[in-house]
Design a protein around this motif. Sequence first.
Motif: not given
Length: 339
Positions: A95-103, A274-284
Motif C-alpha cells: 500500500g501507500v503510507y505517510v510516516l512521521i518518525p518524530a512522533i 500528538v506526542n512521540d510514543k515507544d510503539t508505532i501508532s497506526f491510522a488507516l
Amino acid sequence: MYNFGRIRKIFGLLVIFVIGLFLVSCKEVKKNKEFVDVVNETTSYSLNGIMESFYLEGRKQSEFNVLYKSDNEIKVILKSVDSNDSQIILKNKEGVYVLIPAINKNFKIKSEWPINASYPYLLKSLSKDIVNEKNIITTENETTKTIETKTYLYKDAQANTQKITINKETGLPTEVQIYDKQGNLYVRVVFNEIKLNCEIDSKEFVVDETMTTMRSQFSERIVYENREIRYPIYFPEGCTLKNESKEENEDLTEVTAIMTYDGDYAFTVIQQFVNDKDTISFALETGEILTVLGVPCILKSNGIQTVYEGIEYTVASNNLDMEEIIKIVSSYLEEKLEK
C-alpha cells in the motif's frame, strides 16, 4: 576513356565520408538524450534536491530524497530546512503510507499515489506531464531545454503551469517551476543529484525498517515545547468564527481544539497535539497525497489532514472548494517561513 581506378578511389572516399557522418550523428544522438526516453529506459533511480514553496510573502525550503525501484516501490523523504521533522511518503506492494518518525506515527492510506496527480520530484510524473501535453511550448539555449506543460497538483485540480528545465546532454531535469493561477511562482524544485539504474535494497521500502532507520537519527526524543492552538491566518471573506472548544490536560501535552466557522462558507478546523510514543501508532485513511509547503497532506473528499511539528490538523468543509481549503491549511504551515 574512364579511369576506373580513380573512380573506385573517389567512390571509396565518399563511402568513408558518409560512414563518418553517420558515426558522428550516432554519437550526437547518444550524447543529447530526450528526457521521456531516459525515463522509459530507466529501471531505478535515486535523487535529491531542494523544494522551495512560495505563499503570499513567504518562502519555505524543504529537502527531498527519492528512491524509485519500480512503480510499486517508491520512497520520498521530505524535511523542512528549519524543522527537525522529516516525513516519508512510501509505496510498497502492501500500500501507500505517510510516516512521521518524530512522533512514531504511521498513516496507511488507501490511495493510488502517485498516479492521480503530478509530483515535481518524481521523474515519471514529469515525463507523464510532457507526454500528455497537447500544446507543448519549448525554448532552448546551448545547454538546456525548457518545456512548458500543464500540471495537476491533485486529482480534479485546475491545471497549473509548469516549466521543466532539462540538461540537453544528459536528458535529465535540473529545475522545475510551478506557477499559480495568477502567474506567480508557487513551487520551485532544484535537483542536486540524479543517479539512474542504481542498486536499491528492498529493505528501503519496508515500513518498520524505514521507521527504525529514521528514528535512529534522533539523538534524543523530540519534545515540542512551544506548541499552541492557533486561528487560521487565512480564511475566505464572509466567514466568521461561530463556535470553539478546547480540551487539555494539566501539563498541556494533550490538547484538542475545534473551531467552527460560519457565514457565506462554512468550515471546521480541528487541532490535536500528538506526542512521540515507544510503539508505532497506526491510522488507516482514504484519500490522495498532496504536498503543501513541503509537508505531505492527506487529501480527502471534503478536507485535508496533516501533521506538522507535533500538531495534527484537519480542515473540512462541505461547501468550500479545495483551493480554499489548501489556503487555510497553508496558513498553519507558515510558521517557519522566511520573510
